[in-house]
Design an enzyme around this catalytic site. Structure first.
Site, PDB file in Angstrom:
ATOM      1  N   THR A 145      48.294  31.483  40.234  1.00 18.64           N
ATOM      2  CA  THR A 145      48.027  30.653  39.053  1.00 18.64           C
ATOM      3  C   THR A 145      48.122  31.434  37.743  1.00 18.64           C
ATOM      4  O   THR A 145      47.900  30.878  36.685  1.00 18.64           O
ATOM      5  CB  THR A 145      46.620  30.028  39.149  1.00 18.64           C
ATOM      6  OG1 THR A 145      45.673  31.103  39.252  1.00 18.64           O
ATOM      7  CG2 THR A 145      46.499  29.118  40.345  1.00 18.64           C
ATOM      8  N   GLY A 164      46.083  37.399  40.626  1.00 15.84           N
ATOM      9  CA  GLY A 164      46.324  38.538  41.505  1.00 15.84           C
ATOM     10  C   GLY A 164      45.061  39.042  42.180  1.00 15.84           C
ATOM     11  O   GLY A 164      45.099  39.456  43.348  1.00 15.84           O
ATOM     12  N   VAL A 165      43.939  38.987  41.468  1.00 14.74           N
ATOM     13  CA  VAL A 165      42.709  39.505  42.064  1.00 14.74           C
ATOM     14  C   VAL A 165      42.300  38.639  43.249  1.00 14.74           C
ATOM     15  O   VAL A 165      42.026  39.140  44.347  1.00 14.74           O
ATOM     16  CB  VAL A 165      41.577  39.576  41.003  1.00 14.74           C
ATOM     17  CG1 VAL A 165      40.255  39.903  41.654  1.00 14.74           C
ATOM     18  CG2 VAL A 165      41.929  40.599  39.919  1.00 14.74           C
ATOM     19  N   LEU A 166      42.285  37.323  43.041  1.00 11.04           N
ATOM     20  CA  LEU A 166      41.884  36.437  44.141  1.00 11.04           C
ATOM     21  C   LEU A 166      42.857  36.563  45.323  1.00 11.04           C
ATOM     22  O   LEU A 166      42.444  36.638  46.482  1.00 11.04           O
ATOM     23  CB  LEU A 166      41.826  34.979  43.669  1.00 11.04           C
ATOM     24  CG  LEU A 166      41.420  34.033  44.806  1.00 11.04           C
ATOM     25  CD1 LEU A 166      40.236  33.168  44.415  1.00 11.04           C
ATOM     26  CD2 LEU A 166      42.568  33.180  45.319  1.00 11.04           C
ATOM     27  N   LYS A 226      36.788  43.384  42.464  1.00  7.24           N
ATOM     28  CA  LYS A 226      37.809  43.342  43.531  1.00  7.24           C
ATOM     29  C   LYS A 226      37.418  44.410  44.553  1.00  7.24           C
ATOM     30  O   LYS A 226      37.998  45.491  44.621  1.00  7.24           O
ATOM     31  CB  LYS A 226      39.195  43.625  42.927  1.00  7.24           C
ATOM     32  CG  LYS A 226      40.334  43.236  43.839  1.00  7.24           C
ATOM     33  CD  LYS A 226      41.674  43.330  43.124  1.00  7.24           C
ATOM     34  CE  LYS A 226      42.467  44.504  43.602  1.00  7.24           C
ATOM     35  NZ  LYS A 226      43.853  44.491  43.125  1.00  7.24           N
ATOM     36  N   LYS A 280      51.696  43.229  50.164  1.00  4.13           N
ATOM     37  CA  LYS A 280      50.494  44.048  49.988  1.00  4.13           C
ATOM     38  C   LYS A 280      49.253  43.250  49.617  1.00  4.13           C
ATOM     39  O   LYS A 280      49.315  42.326  48.818  1.00  4.13           O
ATOM     40  CB  LYS A 280      50.749  45.075  48.882  1.00  4.13           C
ATOM     41  CG  LYS A 280      51.680  46.159  49.331  1.00  4.13           C
ATOM     42  CD  LYS A 280      51.556  47.377  48.464  1.00  4.13           C
ATOM     43  CE  LYS A 280      52.392  47.298  47.227  1.00  4.13           C
ATOM     44  NZ  LYS A 280      52.581  48.605  46.598  1.00  4.13           N
ATOM     45  N   GLU A 335      54.823  42.867  33.718  1.00  5.49           N
ATOM     46  CA  GLU A 335      55.459  43.070  35.036  1.00  5.49           C
ATOM     47  C   GLU A 335      56.904  42.569  35.015  1.00  5.49           C
ATOM     48  O   GLU A 335      57.775  43.133  35.690  1.00  5.49           O
ATOM     49  CB  GLU A 335      54.680  42.369  36.158  1.00  5.49           C
ATOM     50  CG  GLU A 335      53.241  42.871  36.371  1.00  5.49           C
ATOM     51  CD  GLU A 335      53.136  44.160  37.197  1.00  5.49           C
ATOM     52  OE1 GLU A 335      54.146  44.872  37.363  1.00  5.49           O
ATOM     53  OE2 GLU A 335      52.002  44.455  37.647  1.00  5.49           O
ATOM     54  N   GLU A 350      38.566  42.407  37.924  1.00  7.78           N
ATOM     55  CA  GLU A 350      39.016  43.672  38.499  1.00  7.78           C
ATOM     56  C   GLU A 350      37.813  44.476  39.010  1.00  7.78           C
ATOM     57  O   GLU A 350      37.890  45.125  40.056  1.00  7.78           O
ATOM     58  CB  GLU A 350      39.778  44.462  37.419  1.00  7.78           C
ATOM     59  CG  GLU A 350      40.553  45.641  37.937  1.00  7.78           C
ATOM     60  CD  GLU A 350      41.670  45.270  38.911  1.00  7.78           C
ATOM     61  OE1 GLU A 350      42.382  44.280  38.691  1.00  7.78           O
ATOM     62  OE2 GLU A 350      41.813  45.998  39.911  1.00  7.78           O
ATOM     63  N   HIS A 352      53.699  52.194  37.112  1.00  3.48           N
ATOM     64  CA  HIS A 352      52.570  52.257  38.049  1.00  3.48           C
ATOM     65  C   HIS A 352      52.295  53.691  38.510  1.00  3.48           C
ATOM     66  O   HIS A 352      51.769  53.908  39.597  1.00  3.48           O
ATOM     67  CB  HIS A 352      52.822  51.360  39.253  1.00  3.48           C
ATOM     68  CG  HIS A 352      52.814  49.892  38.904  1.00  3.48           C
ATOM     69  ND1 HIS A 352      53.796  49.306  38.153  1.00  3.48           N
ATOM     70  CD2 HIS A 352      51.920  48.917  39.178  1.00  3.48           C
ATOM     71  CE1 HIS A 352      53.528  48.017  38.003  1.00  3.48           C
ATOM     72  NE2 HIS A 352      52.382  47.753  38.618  1.00  3.48           N
TER      73      HIS A 352
HETATM   74  N1  LIG Z   1      49.177  42.903  45.856  1.00  6.38           N
HETATM   75  C1  LIG Z   1      50.113  43.204  45.001  1.00  6.38           C
HETATM   76  O1  LIG Z   1      51.242  43.517  45.391  1.00  6.38           O
HETATM   77  C2  LIG Z   1      49.812  43.197  43.538  1.00  6.38           C
HETATM   78  C3  LIG Z   1      50.870  43.294  42.631  1.00  6.38           C
HETATM   79  C4  LIG Z   1      50.563  43.234  41.273  1.00  6.38           C
HETATM   80  C5  LIG Z   1      49.255  43.106  40.857  1.00  6.38           C
HETATM   81  N2  LIG Z   1      48.259  43.027  41.777  1.00  6.38           N
HETATM   82  C6  LIG Z   1      46.868  42.900  41.366  1.00  6.38           C
HETATM   83  O2  LIG Z   1      46.702  41.696  40.622  1.00  6.38           O
HETATM   84  C7  LIG Z   1      45.578  41.849  39.790  1.00  6.38           C
HETATM   85  C8  LIG Z   1      45.879  41.250  38.447  1.00  6.38           C
HETATM   86  O3  LIG Z   1      46.159  39.887  38.610  1.00  6.38           O
HETATM   87  P1  LIG Z   1      45.973  38.848  37.422  1.00  6.38           P
HETATM   88  O4  LIG Z   1      46.514  39.419  36.184  1.00  6.38           O
HETATM   89  O5  LIG Z   1      46.500  37.561  37.925  1.00  6.38           O
HETATM   90  O6  LIG Z   1      44.399  38.845  37.196  1.00  6.38           O
HETATM   91  P2  LIG Z   1      43.225  37.860  37.656  1.00  6.38           P
HETATM   92  O7  LIG Z   1      43.406  37.388  39.034  1.00  6.38           O
HETATM   93  O8  LIG Z   1      41.975  38.575  37.310  1.00  6.38           O
HETATM   94  O9  LIG Z   1      43.384  36.598  36.693  1.00  6.38           O
HETATM   95  C9  LIG Z   1      43.234  36.757  35.325  1.00  6.38           C
HETATM   96  C10 LIG Z   1      42.178  35.821  34.727  1.00  6.38           C
HETATM   97  O10 LIG Z   1      42.720  34.518  34.617  1.00  6.38           O
HETATM   98  C11 LIG Z   1      41.875  33.557  35.238  1.00  6.38           C
HETATM   99  N3  LIG Z   1      42.806  32.546  35.720  1.00  6.38           N
HETATM  100  C12 LIG Z   1      43.585  32.594  36.819  1.00  6.38           C
HETATM  101  N4  LIG Z   1      44.423  31.530  36.839  1.00  6.38           N
HETATM  102  C13 LIG Z   1      44.152  30.798  35.732  1.00  6.38           C
HETATM  103  C14 LIG Z   1      44.719  29.602  35.201  1.00  6.38           C
HETATM  104  N5  LIG Z   1      45.736  28.983  35.777  1.00  6.38           N
HETATM  105  N6  LIG Z   1      44.205  29.112  34.034  1.00  6.38           N
HETATM  106  C15 LIG Z   1      43.199  29.773  33.406  1.00  6.38           C
HETATM  107  N7  LIG Z   1      42.645  30.922  33.854  1.00  6.38           N
HETATM  108  C16 LIG Z   1      43.133  31.429  35.012  1.00  6.38           C
HETATM  109  C17 LIG Z   1      41.094  34.332  36.246  1.00  6.38           C
HETATM  110  O11 LIG Z   1      39.845  33.757  36.495  1.00  6.38           O
HETATM  111  C18 LIG Z   1      40.914  35.690  35.544  1.00  6.38           C
HETATM  112  O12 LIG Z   1      39.833  35.624  34.665  1.00  6.38           O
HETATM  113  C19 LIG Z   1      45.261  43.329  39.724  1.00  6.38           C
HETATM  114  O13 LIG Z   1      44.094  43.591  40.438  1.00  6.38           O
HETATM  115  C20 LIG Z   1      46.450  43.972  40.409  1.00  6.38           C
HETATM  116  O14 LIG Z   1      46.111  45.145  41.077  1.00  6.38           O
HETATM  117  C21 LIG Z   1      48.516  43.061  43.099  1.00  6.38           C
HETATM  118 ZN   LIG Z   2      51.525  45.844  38.850  1.00  7.33          ZN
END
Ligand SMILES: NC(=O)c1ccc[n+]([C@@H]2O[C@H](COP(=O)([O-])OP(=O)(O)OC[C@H]3O[C@@H](n4cnc5c(N)ncnc54)[C@H](O)[C@@H]3O)[C@@H](O)[C@H]2O)c1
Ligand SMILES: [Zn+2]
Length: 518
Positions: free
Chosen positions: A278, A254-256, A225, A291, A333, A222, A398
């Site tokens: 993932t 979500g971050v990627l 990002k 988004k 979520e 995060e 949110h």
């Molecule tokens: N664009 C949108 O509409 C929207 C909606 C909801 C959330 N988000 C964003 O998503 C982000 C959160 O996403 P997140 O929770 O996926 O976090 P993230 O992308 O940081 O992933 C969480 C962790 O898991 C690891 N990881 C990912 N896939 C893995 C797998 N299959 N096996 C093992 N490790 C894995 C990643 O390296 C990271 O350390 C926030 O920044 C949030 O703002 C965006």
């Molecule tokens: Zn959210």
């Protein structure tokens, strides 16, 4: 009329006027509305009489065009009387009914005839302005002192499929290759953790399809990002000689997905990209909508676009390597959308939540929960993809959470901040009498059972209130707080006060010592 009645028959109608000391009695709309809620027979009769002609007119309008989506009532009377005016109007419409429509759809008018308390200007400009895009209408407004040479208007259709598959990396599974346009596929951007666990198989998969894409491995948090990460992806796209119409494949959480989406939206003013989520959170939420965005100056998702992917591919097998904490993160979520819209899904989480975390959603129930949550989410997103309507139930959790998430960015995951917000909002709802105590207890118990936090030391009323003020700007000047009114049901609030946030904060701290996860 009210003043006339009160003076001609003071015994029966005198109570309709407010007694202002030292001045003649005046009509008081708030008092009138209150008397209507209290069931005062004379007030109800008056309201029924004044809304009947309007109901008949509206009925004629809908008979001419039953596809009218919304009929918005506004202006001074609506603002003063609100629900007191809306209730009898709907009662007339429902009693009159519309031939061949309301018999099978009794909610027809309730869904379509809505109130809006915007100012008189918008009433003058016409309710159509509210129903469609404000911007376009502004362009069409004649301006003084200048002449429009021509008005440009263009629309872009959007269609993308959300696919589900199992074993997406098996050589005989065509899904990813088809979406990636293999063997043309040029660039795969992959989260560094995913690369560690699945990188070899992803490479072997593409090689087996005769594709030799460049791999960009991105460590994602995060905190990073940011625009710098977007620039890094853009440089990699250049280095890989990415083509303008060949989709970039984004594999990660979500971050990627947010970072790659940002890069794709800007690279050559828009390059297609495919999302392969993932994490659980990304599967049910971040990958679904249009988004994309990054944090800026310590503000959550301050810069971003609406830039939908060309497709989404969900494969639960990626969850097998996901740390337990990230399962709870995604469940937050799922819980968000379930609490707003789907009591049965809430019950499923109560029954199976813990085991779903342990088995990483690999069972049939896991598949059903993900499918149900995704469909609920897509149902909400599709009619409002560009967020023309800012009253969004998917914003539950949110409202205060962006400030909490950024203030405790070292400690909290996105879903954890959302859980904290859901508990706080539900507590405010309970204190307002919007939700039963038993439902509030269920929400708190479920958040705790899923291993999610109820609060965080950073959650002091000042920070939460400032966070809400920023959300109000984001929601164009109103709070639009989605609140639970029962399990699976919701309403919006626009008048939560600082004192209520303070009180709810105290309640939640007491809860934390009873239920709380560390
Ligand atoms: N664009 C949108 O509409 C929207 C909606 C909801 C959330 N988000 C964003 O998503 C982000 C959160 O996403 P997140 O929770 O996926 O976090 P993230 O992308 O940081 O992933 C969480 C962790 O898991 C690891 N990881 C990912 N896939 C893995 C797998 N299959 N096996 C093992 N490790 C894995 C990643 O390296 C990271 O350390 C926030 O920044 C949030 O703002 C965006
Ligand atoms: Zn959210």
């Amino acid at each position: 009329l009210v003043r006339h009645l009160a003076t001609t028959m003071p015994g029966e109608a005198g109570h309709l006027l407010a007694d202002a000391p030292d001045s003649p009695p005046v009509f008081d709309a708030a008092r009138f509305a209150h008397l209507s809620t209290a069931g005062d027979p004379l007030v109800l009769e008056l309201l029924s009489a004044i809304t009947l002609p309007l109901a008949e007119m509206i009925l004629r309008l809908f008979t001419l065009d039953p596809e009218v989506e919304h009929l918005i009532l506004n202006g001074g009377v609506v603002r003063a009387l609100g629900q007191a005016y809306h209730r009898p109007l709907l009662a007339h419409l429902e009693r009159l009914g519309m031939y061949q429509v309301t018999a099978s759809d009794p909610e027809f008018f309730r869904r379509r005839v809505v109130l809006d308390d915007t100012g008189d200007d918008s009433a003058l400009l016409g309710c159509g302005w509210l129903a469609t895009s404000r911007l376009r209408q502004t362009a069409l407004q004649p301006l003084c002192d200048c002449q429009a040479v021509r008005v440009l208007s263009a629309a872009k259709a959007v269609a993308y499929a959300v696919h589900e598959t199992t074993a997406s990396l098996d050589r005989c599974n065509d899904a990813l290759a088809t979406l990636a346009d293999a063997p043309a596929c040029g660039v795969v951007v992959i989260d560094s953790q995913v690369e560690q666990h699945f990188g070899e198989r992803v490479r072997a998969y593409f090689a087996g399809r005769g594709a030799a894409p460049s791999f960009v491995v991105l460590p994602c948090t995060e905190q990073t990002k940011t625009l710098q990460k977007v620039e890094q992806v853009v440089r990699s796209l250049d280095a890989a000689k990415a083509r303008r119409r060949t989709p970039i494949i984004a594999i990660g959480g979500g971050v990627l997905l947010d970072i790659v989406g940002m890069a794709a939206s800007q690279y050559r003013r828009g390059t297609p990209y495919v999302r392969v989520p993932t994490t659980l959170l990304a599967m049910v939420d971040a990958a679904m909508g249009a988004k994309v965005g990054v944090n800026f100056d310590g503000r959550k998702s301050r810069l971003g676009f609406y830039y939908p992917p060309t497709a989404v591919l969900i494969d639960r097998a990626f969850l097998t390597m996901l740390p337990e904490r990230h399962m709870g993160n995604g469940l937050a979520e799922i819980l968000k959308i379930a609490l707003m819209l789907d009591a049965e899904l809430v019950a499923m989480l109560e029954r199976h939540g813990r085991e779903l975390i342990a088995e990483r959603f690999q069972s049939q129930v896991g598949g059903r929960v993900i499918r149900r949550a995704t469909l609920l989410m897509l149902d909400q997103l599709e009619p409002n993809l560009w967020e023309a309507n800012l009253d969004r139930v998917v914003d539950f959790g949110h409202s205060f959470s962006p400030a909490v998430e950024m203030a405790a960015v070292e400690d909290l995951l996105h879903g954890e901040a959302v859980a904290i917000d859901m508990v706080l909002s539900s507590t405010i709802a309970w204190r307002r009498g919007m939700i039963e105590r038993t439902d509030w207890d269920r929400i708190v118990a479920l958040v705790a059972a899923l291993g999610l936090p109820l609060t965080h030391p950073c959650c002091e009323p000042g920070l939460l209130w400032r966070g809400l003020q920023d959300t109000v700007l984001h929601r164009d000047g109103r709070q639009r707080l989605p609140m639970p009114t029962a399990i699976g049901q919701s309403a919006f609030c626009n008048d939560v006060t600082f004192a209520e946030v303070e009180e709810a904060c105290r309640d939640v701290q007491a809860l934390q010592s009873r239920h709380g996860n560390p």
